[in-house]
Motif scaffolding. Structure first.
Motif, mmCIF file in Angstrom:
data_model
loop_
_atom_site.group_PDB
_atom_site.id
_atom_site.type_symbol
_atom_site.label_atom_id
_atom_site.label_comp_id
_atom_site.label_asym_id
_atom_site.label_seq_id
_atom_site.Cartn_x
_atom_site.Cartn_y
_atom_site.Cartn_z
ATOM 1 N N CYS A 39 2.426 39.799 -3.279
ATOM 2 C CA CYS A 39 2.791 39.885 -4.727
ATOM 3 C C CYS A 39 2.117 41.289 -5.556
ATOM 4 O O CYS A 39 2.674 41.592 -6.417
ATOM 5 C CB CYS A 39 2.277 38.522 -5.842
ATOM 6 S SG CYS A 39 3.476 37.923 -6.553
ATOM 7 N N ALA A 40 1.111 41.606 -5.070
ATOM 8 C CA ALA A 40 0.291 42.527 -5.873
ATOM 9 C C ALA A 40 1.017 43.742 -5.699
ATOM 10 O O ALA A 40 1.283 44.551 -6.414
ATOM 11 C CB ALA A 40 -1.058 42.585 -5.244
ATOM 12 N N PHE A 64 -7.496 42.362 -14.665
ATOM 13 C CA PHE A 64 -8.396 41.894 -13.419
ATOM 14 C C PHE A 64 -8.247 42.984 -12.247
ATOM 15 O O PHE A 64 -7.308 43.846 -12.338
ATOM 16 C CB PHE A 64 -7.338 40.680 -13.073
ATOM 17 C CG PHE A 64 -7.372 39.557 -14.082
ATOM 18 C CD1 PHE A 64 -8.404 39.212 -15.031
ATOM 19 C CD2 PHE A 64 -6.119 38.902 -14.311
ATOM 20 C CE1 PHE A 64 -8.360 38.164 -15.999
ATOM 21 C CE2 PHE A 64 -5.976 37.957 -15.424
ATOM 22 C CZ PHE A 64 -7.135 37.519 -16.158
ATOM 23 N N TRP A 65 -9.250 42.620 -11.545
ATOM 24 C CA TRP A 65 -9.253 43.205 -10.234
ATOM 25 C C TRP A 65 -8.915 42.513 -8.888
ATOM 26 O O TRP A 65 -9.014 41.413 -8.824
ATOM 27 C CB TRP A 65 -10.697 43.858 -10.017
ATOM 28 C CG TRP A 65 -10.998 45.215 -10.764
ATOM 29 C CD1 TRP A 65 -10.796 46.451 -10.564
ATOM 30 C CD2 TRP A 65 -11.868 45.239 -11.825
ATOM 31 N NE1 TRP A 65 -11.023 47.247 -11.185
ATOM 32 C CE2 TRP A 65 -12.081 46.569 -12.179
ATOM 33 C CE3 TRP A 65 -12.755 44.343 -12.546
ATOM 34 C CZ2 TRP A 65 -12.585 46.973 -13.258
ATOM 35 C CZ3 TRP A 65 -13.303 44.797 -13.584
ATOM 36 C CH2 TRP A 65 -13.414 46.138 -14.193
ATOM 37 N N GLY A 66 -7.996 43.200 -8.151
ATOM 38 C CA GLY A 66 -7.362 42.597 -6.907
ATOM 39 C C GLY A 66 -8.203 42.527 -5.746
ATOM 40 O O GLY A 66 -9.381 43.249 -5.784
ATOM 41 N N GLU A 67 -7.407 41.969 -4.730
ATOM 42 C CA GLU A 67 -8.153 42.079 -3.311
ATOM 43 C C GLU A 67 -8.571 43.327 -3.002
ATOM 44 O O GLU A 67 -7.666 44.177 -3.104
ATOM 45 C CB GLU A 67 -7.370 41.487 -2.525
ATOM 46 C CG GLU A 67 -7.441 39.597 -2.637
ATOM 47 C CD GLU A 67 -8.410 39.117 -2.088
ATOM 48 O OE1 GLU A 67 -9.455 39.930 -1.512
ATOM 49 O OE2 GLU A 67 -8.656 37.890 -1.871
ATOM 50 N N GLY A 68 -9.453 43.765 -2.369
ATOM 51 C CA GLY A 68 -10.079 44.854 -1.722
ATOM 52 C C GLY A 68 -10.828 45.638 -2.637
ATOM 53 O O GLY A 68 -11.318 46.742 -2.377
ATOM 54 N N SER A 69 -10.912 45.302 -4.185
ATOM 55 C CA SER A 69 -11.571 45.994 -4.892
ATOM 56 C C SER A 69 -12.937 45.832 -4.886
ATOM 57 O O SER A 69 -13.730 44.739 -4.666
ATOM 58 C CB SER A 69 -11.113 45.661 -6.413
ATOM 59 O OG SER A 69 -11.994 46.265 -7.502
ATOM 60 N N TRP A 85 -9.898 32.812 -9.502
ATOM 61 C CA TRP A 85 -8.626 33.001 -9.648
ATOM 62 C C TRP A 85 -8.165 34.309 -10.075
ATOM 63 O O TRP A 85 -6.794 34.424 -9.767
ATOM 64 C CB TRP A 85 -8.017 31.658 -10.593
ATOM 65 C CG TRP A 85 -8.727 31.791 -11.692
ATOM 66 C CD1 TRP A 85 -9.642 31.129 -12.378
ATOM 67 C CD2 TRP A 85 -8.347 32.706 -12.930
ATOM 68 N NE1 TRP A 85 -9.842 31.263 -13.745
ATOM 69 C CE2 TRP A 85 -9.220 32.353 -14.039
ATOM 70 C CE3 TRP A 85 -7.519 33.689 -13.261
ATOM 71 C CZ2 TRP A 85 -9.230 32.862 -15.243
ATOM 72 C CZ3 TRP A 85 -7.356 34.307 -14.372
ATOM 73 C CH2 TRP A 85 -8.155 34.064 -15.271
ATOM 74 N N ALA A 86 -8.807 34.980 -10.600
ATOM 75 C CA ALA A 86 -8.289 36.325 -11.227
ATOM 76 C C ALA A 86 -7.787 37.307 -10.120
ATOM 77 O O ALA A 86 -6.786 37.976 -10.596
ATOM 78 C CB ALA A 86 -9.349 36.893 -12.192
ATOM 79 N N LYS A 87 -8.316 37.378 -9.101
ATOM 80 C CA LYS A 87 -7.987 38.041 -8.024
ATOM 81 C C LYS A 87 -6.497 37.755 -7.393
ATOM 82 O O LYS A 87 -5.959 38.668 -6.798
ATOM 83 C CB LYS A 87 -9.042 38.261 -6.758
ATOM 84 C CG LYS A 87 -9.118 37.092 -6.230
ATOM 85 C CD LYS A 87 -10.119 36.908 -5.050
ATOM 86 C CE LYS A 87 -10.211 35.716 -4.319
ATOM 87 N NZ LYS A 87 -8.981 35.247 -3.806
ATOM 88 N N ASP A 147 -4.302 44.611 -10.499
ATOM 89 C CA ASP A 147 -5.575 45.366 -10.037
ATOM 90 C C ASP A 147 -5.872 46.439 -11.178
ATOM 91 O O ASP A 147 -4.962 47.456 -11.289
ATOM 92 C CB ASP A 147 -5.323 45.773 -8.568
ATOM 93 C CG ASP A 147 -6.669 46.699 -8.406
ATOM 94 O OD1 ASP A 147 -7.590 46.103 -7.923
ATOM 95 O OD2 ASP A 147 -6.888 47.928 -8.656
ATOM 96 N N PHE A 148 -6.976 46.265 -12.079
ATOM 97 C CA PHE A 148 -6.901 47.264 -12.944
ATOM 98 C C PHE A 148 -6.661 48.610 -12.604
ATOM 99 O O PHE A 148 -6.234 49.472 -13.131
ATOM 100 C CB PHE A 148 -8.507 47.036 -13.574
ATOM 101 C CG PHE A 148 -8.876 48.125 -14.731
ATOM 102 C CD1 PHE A 148 -8.375 47.888 -15.953
ATOM 103 C CD2 PHE A 148 -9.552 48.822 -14.683
ATOM 104 C CE1 PHE A 148 -8.464 48.821 -16.962
ATOM 105 C CE2 PHE A 148 -10.115 49.986 -15.509
ATOM 106 C CZ PHE A 148 -9.362 50.022 -16.881
ATOM 107 N N THR A 149 -7.356 49.248 -11.498
ATOM 108 C CA THR A 149 -7.557 50.587 -11.158
ATOM 109 C C THR A 149 -6.337 50.996 -10.510
ATOM 110 O O THR A 149 -5.663 52.134 -11.423
ATOM 111 C CB THR A 149 -8.544 50.784 -9.979
ATOM 112 O OG1 THR A 149 -9.850 50.113 -10.453
ATOM 113 C CG2 THR A 149 -8.748 52.110 -9.557
ATOM 114 N N ALA A 150 -5.604 50.293 -9.865
ATOM 115 C CA ALA A 150 -4.220 50.803 -9.290
ATOM 116 C C ALA A 150 -3.212 50.860 -10.280
ATOM 117 O O ALA A 150 -2.262 51.605 -10.417
ATOM 118 C CB ALA A 150 -3.866 49.805 -8.036
#
Length: 541
Positions: A333-334, A364-369, A379-381, A386-389
């Motif tokens: 999904c990301a 929110f920041w995602g997996e790997g951040s 739950w936010a991840k 992903d804020f950066t990406a």
């Protein structure tokens, strides 16, 4: 004009024509026993000449006075109600803090308005920082279509009048931005009724908002679509799509506020989550979204004739309000959300390179951040963001952060300050782009809210502390040329409809919080004026 033609100078009749009176007039004269006096040809010509001169002079005077009256006091009765906005600023309102003169741009990490000292390609350019100080009003775009004939309004006011008064008050407070939804928010008042089919009343209501905002120096951030509500939202676009699977389960109805999964059983919840994710990959849903984007960008404003893509009243577009693609259930999904952001950002910029663009996400920041620990909850991840990406693509001009401590069970001031500072740090060191706090607020129990004008303001200490903390961070960043360039609180609703449900985040201009907002707006305006700088290297739009 008819009245002017019938005016005769004192001392005699003014015969503007030599033709005989019509038959019915002659018959009327006979019934009254009156006879027209015969005059000689010479006398008739002399009298006609004198009367014509006097009547023409009087007619000219009446026309001049009428034009002046219309020009100065009756813009609202003209076909193009936006004519007043074409006047120079000093002729409209000398007290506007942030006049809409040119597009807001991004230069060296700052939002700026460019001023030219003289004409031509070699003109010297100066940039004045533009600090965003305003509010969210998700349903304000529909206000202009409300009439007391069909709705119960406060003091029988029309939506247009209420909107104008609301924006005037905002301008006087020093606000310069309102964020609104450019799509249907209530099925009774649609903008898009079906793919490619629009309600002209809904579009004209949005036109009116933009036209009035320009008059009062208020810029507008518009969101193309909403993640939450069904009407005008991503779920409706999926259901409209001819390439998406047809629904096998009825979609739960929206209640007050945003759509919530909390009341769904696990089967219904998983079905809705999977179907929602289709928005980011389904060909038909993408086509509906892109057509809606193109419709708005190419729209010509009914009141002033400007195309939206050429209207500097629009500060920026949001691709979507708070996108979610939930990776806890839907694999990949990301990546699906990221690909959609990159693709749609390119599409919007191709159609409209003049306006700023951002995603519209919470941040929110995602997996790997490396910043996972700064998320509000575990739950936010898994929300696909992903804020950066999400904000790295070159077509994304600035980053956004939303903060809902009460909703996230993180209501401490410390969390709020850390959430903001972490995003400031990432924006400065990695993105090299400005960031704004696009949504923030504080929940107050409804029984403590003031709902009527004229009452003595009741201090809402908890909310005032939250707002003061946010404003302090924003002002410190502006003084030090930091990455955080403004904030929009949630939310301020105009007094229009009687009996409208108000949420615990709603504030009124009679609340003590508004004095804080007013002072903050003044501070930000002073900082802006003091930081004007030369920017001859800025590219021409």
């Amino acid at each position: 004009r008819a009245a002017a033609v019938g005016v005769a100078p004192a001392g005699g009749r003014c015969l503007l024509r030599a033709e005989p009176a019509p038959a019915h007039a002659r018959e009327h004269g006979r019934r009254d026993g009156r006879r027209e006096e015969m005059v000689t040809y010479k006398d008739k010509e002399l009298r006609r000449f004198n009367c014509r001169g006097k009547c023409c002079a009087l007619c000219l005077l009446i026309v001049i006075v009428s034009v002046l009256v219309l020009f100065l006091g009756h813009f609202s009765v003209l076909r193009f109600e936006g004519l007043a906005s074409q006047l120079p600023l000093f002729a409209r309102n000398a007290n506007i803090h942030w006049p809409v003169n040119g597009f807001v741009r991004v230069h060296d990490g700052e939002f700026v308005v460019v001023k030219h000292s003289d004409s031509g390609e070699d003109a010297n350019k100066t940039c004045q920082p533009f600090y965003l100080t305003g509010w969210n009003a998700w349903d304000i775009a529909g206000a202009a279509r409300i009439y007391p004939k069909y709705h119960k309004t406060v003091n029988n006011v029309t939506g247009k009048k209420a909107l104008s008064g609301h924006l005037k008050e905002a301008s006087e407070l020093g606000f310069n931005v309102v964020r609104a939804w450019a799509h249907t928010v209530d099925p009774k008042y649609p903008i898009m009724k079906a793919p490619g089919k629009y309600d002209e009343s809904g579009l004209r209501s949005l036109d009116y908002l933009l036209n009035e905002c320009r008059k009062y120096g208020i810029r507008v951030i518009l969101s193309f679509v909403d993640n939450w509500k069904y009407e005008g939202g991503v779920d409706q676009m999926v259901d409209w799509s001819e390439t998406a699977p047809k629904r096998s389960m009825e979609r739960p109805s929206d209640v007050e506020g945003d759509f919530s999964q909390l009341e769904l059983n696990e089967t219904a919840k998983e079905y809705e989550v999977r179907r929602h994710a289709l928005f980011f990959t389904d060909e038909g849903a993408e086509g509906i979204y892109k057509d809606h984007v193109a419709k708005l960008i190419s729209r010509k404003n009914y009141y002033n004739g400007r195309q939206y893509k050429n209207d500097p009243t629009i500060l920026a577009w949001n691709l979507v309000n708070e996108p979610r693609c939930e990776s806890w259930l839907v694999d990949g999904c990301a990546g699906m959300l990221q690909n959609w952001v990159e693709k749609m950002a390119k599409y919007v910029k191709e159609l409209d390179p003049k306006h700023l663009l951002t995603v519209g996400a919470e941040g929110f920041w995602g997996e790997g951040s490396s910043r996972l620990e700064n998320n509000p909850q575990h739950w936010a991840k898994d929300m696909g963001q992903d804020f950066t990406a999400n904000h790295l693509p070159s077509e994304i001009d600035f980053a956004t952060v939303h903060i809902w401590p009460d909703n996230w069970n993180q209501s401490s001031i410390d969390f709020q300050q850390d959430w903001i500072s972490q995003h400031m740090d990432e924006s400065a060191k990695v993105l090299h782009k400005p960031v704004i706090l696009q949504e923030y607020g504080k929940k107050i129990p409804l029984n403590k809210l003031i709902v009527k004008r004229g009452e003595v303001p009741t201090p809402n200490d908890a909310r005032d502390k939250v707002y003061s903390a946010v404003q302090g961070i924003v002002e410190d960043s502006a003084r030090s040329k930091g990455p955080l360039k403004g904030s929009l609180f949630w939310n301020w609703r105009m007094e229009l409809m009687v009996g409208v449900h108000e949420g615990p985040y709603t504030i009124h201009s009679t609340d003590s919080t508004f004095e804080l907002l007013h002072q903050h707006a003044q501070n930000m305006h002073k900082l802006s004026k003091a930081q004007t700088y030369s920017c001859n290297d800025i590219r021409h739009l």
